[in-house]
Each structure stands twice: as C-alpha cells, then as structure tokens.
Scaffold this active site. Structure first.
Site, PDB file in Angstrom:
ATOM      1  N   ARG A 180      -8.952  -0.558   4.336  1.00 48.05           N
ATOM      2  CA  ARG A 180      -8.120   0.479   3.706  1.00 48.05           C
ATOM      3  C   ARG A 180      -6.784  -0.090   3.258  1.00 48.05           C
ATOM      4  NH1 ARG A 180      -7.735   5.837   7.114  1.00 48.05           N
ATOM      5  NH2 ARG A 180      -6.352   6.109   5.363  1.00 48.05           N
ATOM      6  N   ARG A 228      -0.659  15.022  13.154  1.00 49.16           N
ATOM      7  CA  ARG A 228       0.225  14.531  12.077  1.00 49.16           C
ATOM      8  C   ARG A 228       0.560  15.724  11.179  1.00 49.16           C
ATOM      9  NH1 ARG A 228      -2.056   8.893   9.663  1.00 49.16           N
ATOM     10  NH2 ARG A 228       0.044   8.760   8.798  1.00 49.16           N
ATOM     11  N   ASP A 247       4.082   0.541  12.079  1.00 46.18           N
ATOM     12  CA  ASP A 247       2.877  -0.101  11.523  1.00 46.18           C
ATOM     13  C   ASP A 247       2.737  -1.551  11.952  1.00 46.18           C
ATOM     14  OD1 ASP A 247       2.386   2.265  10.278  1.00 46.18           O
ATOM     15  OD2 ASP A 247       3.031   1.619   8.293  1.00 46.18           O
ATOM     16  N   CYS A 262      -5.244   7.662   9.327  1.00 47.13           N
ATOM     17  CA  CYS A 262      -5.533   7.157  10.670  1.00 47.13           C
ATOM     18  C   CYS A 262      -5.236   8.238  11.714  1.00 47.13           C
ATOM     19  CB  CYS A 262      -4.685   5.920  10.952  1.00 47.13           C
ATOM     20  SG  CYS A 262      -5.145   4.504   9.936  1.00 47.13           S
ATOM     21  N   LYS A 269       0.834  -1.212   0.000  1.00 50.25           N
ATOM     22  CA  LYS A 269       0.000   0.000   0.000  1.00 50.25           C
ATOM     23  C   LYS A 269       0.862   1.252   0.000  1.00 50.25           C
ATOM     24  CE  LYS A 269      -1.795   1.551   4.082  1.00 50.25           C
ATOM     25  NZ  LYS A 269      -1.528   2.959   4.420  1.00 50.25           N
ATOM     26  N   ASN A 270       1.833   1.287   0.910  1.00 49.40           N
ATOM     27  CA  ASN A 270       2.577   2.533   1.096  1.00 49.40           C
ATOM     28  C   ASN A 270       3.625   2.782   0.011  1.00 49.40           C
ATOM     29  OD1 ASN A 270       0.981   3.083   3.241  1.00 49.40           O
ATOM     30  ND2 ASN A 270       2.452   2.468   4.803  1.00 49.40           N
TER      31      ASN A 270
END
Ligand code: EPU
Length: 429
Positions: free
Chosen positions: A398, A122, A306, A117, A22-23
């Site tokens: 997600r 952030r 994570d 999230c 994903k990232n």
C-alpha cells in the site's frame, strides 16, 4: 497470495532512491477534483493506495494517464459528484479527501466511510467539525458521509480539538475555492500539509501559513491546472535509515529532504549511529553497537507515529531496555505480536512498549498486520541469519514503492513469491 521471503544477516550497503510521498500524493491527487483543467503530477509513488485512488477518481469521471514512470496527467473537468465506488473508498484512508474536494467543487459531497490501517478507533469528527464550520450540513448514514450546503462552502474560523493531518488537509482543500476566508487554528504542521498547500497555490489558490499551526485560506473562484512534483516520502526514507542501522550497514538515502528526517536522525544518533546530511541525501552508518533509547511519537516535527514500528524492530537489537510511547493512535501495537513470534521480548502497557534488547531474534512465519508494522517485521527479518516468510504483504505494498527491489539492490537476500491460495479440505466427520 504473495509472500516476502527474507534470508537475513547481510548488512545493507549502497545507495537507495526514495519515491514520492504517499501521504502528500494522496491529498494532492484528490485536490485535482477542484481543478477544471489538466494537472501533471510528478514523483508519484507506484503503490496500491495511489492506484486505488486513481480507480476511485476514474470512476467519477477523471481522465488519468501515465506520461512516464511516476508522472501522471489528471483531468477532472468532467468529474461528477457523489458517485464514488463504496468498496474502493473503504479500502484506503486517503479516500476521505474526496469529501473536501467534492464539497469545495460542488458544494455537496457523498462518499463512503474511509478504511485504512486498523489502529483502533479512527474518528473523523474533526473533519466534520471543519465542514460544518464552512457551512456544510453533514450526515453519516448507511456507511456514507454526506455534505449538503446552501450554495457551497463559505470561509470561516476553525479551531481543531487536536492536531489532525487528515482534517487539516480536508478542510484546506474544501476552503481553497470557498467564498471568503478560512482560518484553521491548531492545524497539523506535517510536510504533506505544506506540500498540498503548495500544490493548490500553484493552481491559483491563496493559502498562507501551512507548516505553522495557523493556516489562512482566502477562497478563490476557480483553480487552474499546473505541473507539480510531490515531495519525497519521509517515512520510506526513515524506514531505510532504520534498516541500515538494524543490519549494521551503511546506506546513502537519496531524493530526500533532510529537514523532514531530523527527528529520526536524532534518535538514530542517540543509538550510536552516524547520520551525514547532504543537500538532498542522508548517509546513515551503524555504530559498533546499538544503544538503548526512548521514543515518544508526536505530531511533526516530533518523532512520527509512522516510524515507531520500524524503530521497535531496531531496538530489539539494542543493548538494554528501550521504551516507545505511542501518543497519536490508541492501538498501533498489533505488529508487536509478530515481533514476539520472532523472539522479541516486548511488554506493552497501555500506550507504552518496553523493549528488552539483546535477545537474538529467530525466524518465524509472520504477517504484516498493517503498513508500517509490516515493514517492522521485514527489518527484524533482515537482521536474522535464517529464512523468514512474511504474509499479508499487500498491506506493505500500500505504501512502499518496489521495497523488495530496493532492499535487494542494497544487498538483502529477499524475494517475493506467489503461493497458491490454501486448499480448504472438507472437515473430518
Ligand atoms: N483524530 C480524531 N478525529 C479526527 C481525526 C483524527 O480523533 O477527526 C485522531 C486520530 O484518531 C488520531 C489523531 O487524531 O488519534 C491523529 O490522526 P490524523 O488525523 O492526524 O491521522 P490520519 O489523517 O488518519 C494520517 C496518515 C497516517 C499517519 C497520521 C499521523 C494518511 C492517509 N494517513 O492519518 O499515515 O499515521 O496521519 O501522521 O495521510 C501511514 O502512512 O502508515 C499512516 C497510517
């Protein structure tokens, strides 16, 4: 409203294939905005953050079509600047890469503040610092981040105040087609930074040093299309590794880069598990017991933030008291309350969790508080011989491609159910 229902107690056994990262996929998808031509991206995970990103890009004029499962053709030739959908952009964190991509291509950008999230504050000050170094005039007003410049991004030297994955990638994307050379110091070293640099280089960019803390980007006038395969998702892989140990099972996890999993493997070995490495797979087998350990999250190659919630779920089943020190985000402990509902004995003090293992967990209705926290409660539920219902599972979807199907194939008793939205009764007078 969908829920996941898990009847736990079965050890996980068998083989599971990991999807694309994903990232890594997110910055690469937004980086296609720099390319006037077609890019074919392979190994794209089927998750809602990616689908949302496709909607955002379609909304600004990208043509995106699926060629086969996981493979997409993206053509950003006709993309326009500054028109992205505010509501879609605020749903996810990765949408902030549109800032770097628009700035790189058009010399200006206008994108809503990103979502993602909830881990406390952030900030995006390092992204802004980087864009300003490249000659951008950045304003934040009315929920938008806006970048203006005189004739486009210009290469420069940037020293980040901290290691930020997002800021490193955003500035690298913007600098790929800037005039002149950019040097990013104190750059993030995560594998997804390397993957995005490799993608851009395949399109004709001249980026060196990705994977170290100094990245050099010689701007090129334009990029061309290419075919590129995204790296496997190290966090999805790590989650299955931890689930295998937590359920006292044995799972071969395929389509991975074992090097990216070393910090997780090392911790699992400390708890008594065995991890066997193959070229593109790891085999994780639980030991007789799970020993206590201490984890501190750090930028890559340290233990990933994570992965800490999943590790916390495992350590609830360990012998003795384990500690987790979260050094990346100021508040990533919202999921702890859900584990406590399941009987976990966890004390939080600032950024440190003390997890008293050995107390049997019990089923309780719980929610996914965020993506990885959601998977932590799933892992806890997989260890409990009873029925656990998990709500708010859209947060899990997600970032995890077909997680229920993959766990079921490993022997988990898990299903996804649709529950009609609650009927709101009139208040009694
Ligand atoms: N930070 C700042 N200023 C900035 C940017 C970051 O203070 O301008 C701080 C953050 O608040 C945090 C630390 O720096 O305390 C590191 O943040 P980073 O920028 O590295 O994180 P991110 O880009 O917001 C990405 C991933 C996260 C992952 C982190 C760390 C994406 C879309 N998100 O977030 O992934 O936790 O890097 O590795 O790539 C997840 O997948 O579950 C997830 C949350």
């Amino acid at each position: 409203m969908d829920k996941i229902v898990i009847t736990g107690g079965n050890p996980l056994f068998g083989q599971v294939e990991i999807s694309g990262s994903k990232n890594a996929a997110l910055p690469i998808i937004y980086a296609t905005v720099l390319v006037k031509g077609k890019c074919v991206l392979e190994n794209i995970p089927d998750i809602s953050d990616i689908n949302c990103s496709f909607e955002i890009l379609r909304g600004v004029g990208a043509k995106i079509r699926m060629l086969s499962r996981g493979t997409y053709e993206i053509d950003c030739t006709d993309v326009v600047c500054g028109q992205s959908d505010y509501e879609l952009v605020r749903r996810i964190r990765g949408s902030y890469y549109l800032l770097g991509a628009e700035f790189g291509r058009f010399g200006r950008a206008r994108v809503g503040f990103p979502g993602g999230c909830n881990f406390g504050v952030r900030p995006i000050d390092q992204h802004i610092k980087g864009f300003e170094a490249l000659g951008g005039r950045v304003t934040t007003d009315g929920g938008y981040v806006e970048i203006e410049s005189d004739g486009g991004a210009v290469g420069s030297n940037i020293f980040f105040d901290l290691s930020s994955v997002g800021a490193t990638l955003n500035v690298m994307i913007a600098a790929a087609t800037a005039e002149g050379t950019t040097v990013i110091d104190n750059a993030a070293r995560e594998p997804h930074v390397v993957d995005c640099a490799n993608f851009l280089n395949t399109c004709g960019a001249r980026i060196s040093g990705a994977g170290s803390d100094v990245i050099k980007i010689k701007g090129v006038p334009e990029l061309h299309g290419c075919t590129y395969a995204i790296i496997p998702d190290m966090i999805e892989a790590g989650s299955f590794m931890v689930a295998a140990v937590a359920t006292r099972g044995s799972v071969k996890i395929t389509n991975v880069i074992p090097k990216h999993l070393e910090s997780v493997s090392a911790k699992l070995i400390e708890t008594g598990a065995t991890v066997e490495e193959f070229d593109d797979a790891v085999m994780v087998t639980a030991g007789k017991t799970v020993k206590r350990t201490s984890v501190k999250t750090l930028p890559y190659p340290g233990f990933p933030t994570d992965m800490h919630p999943q590790m916390a779920a495992l350590l609830c089943t360990a012998e003795g008291t384990s500690y987790i020190n979260e050094s990346i985000f100021e508040n990533r402990f919202r999921y702890v309350e859900e584990l406590r509902r399941m009987g976990a004995r966890i004390k939080a003090d600032g950024r440190v969790l003390a997890i008293e293992g050995g107390t049997p967990l019990t089923p309780a209705p719980v929610i996914a508080t965020d993506l990885r926290g959601g998977v932590a409660v799933m892992i806890a539920a997989l260890t409990i011989p009873g029925v656990t219902e998990i709500s708010e599972i859209q947060l899990i979807e997600r970032g995890y491609d077909n997680i229920c199907g993959k766990l079921r194939a490993l022997g988990a008793n898990i299903k996804k159910i649709s529950v009609p939205d609650e009927i709101v009764l009139p208040q009694a007078k």
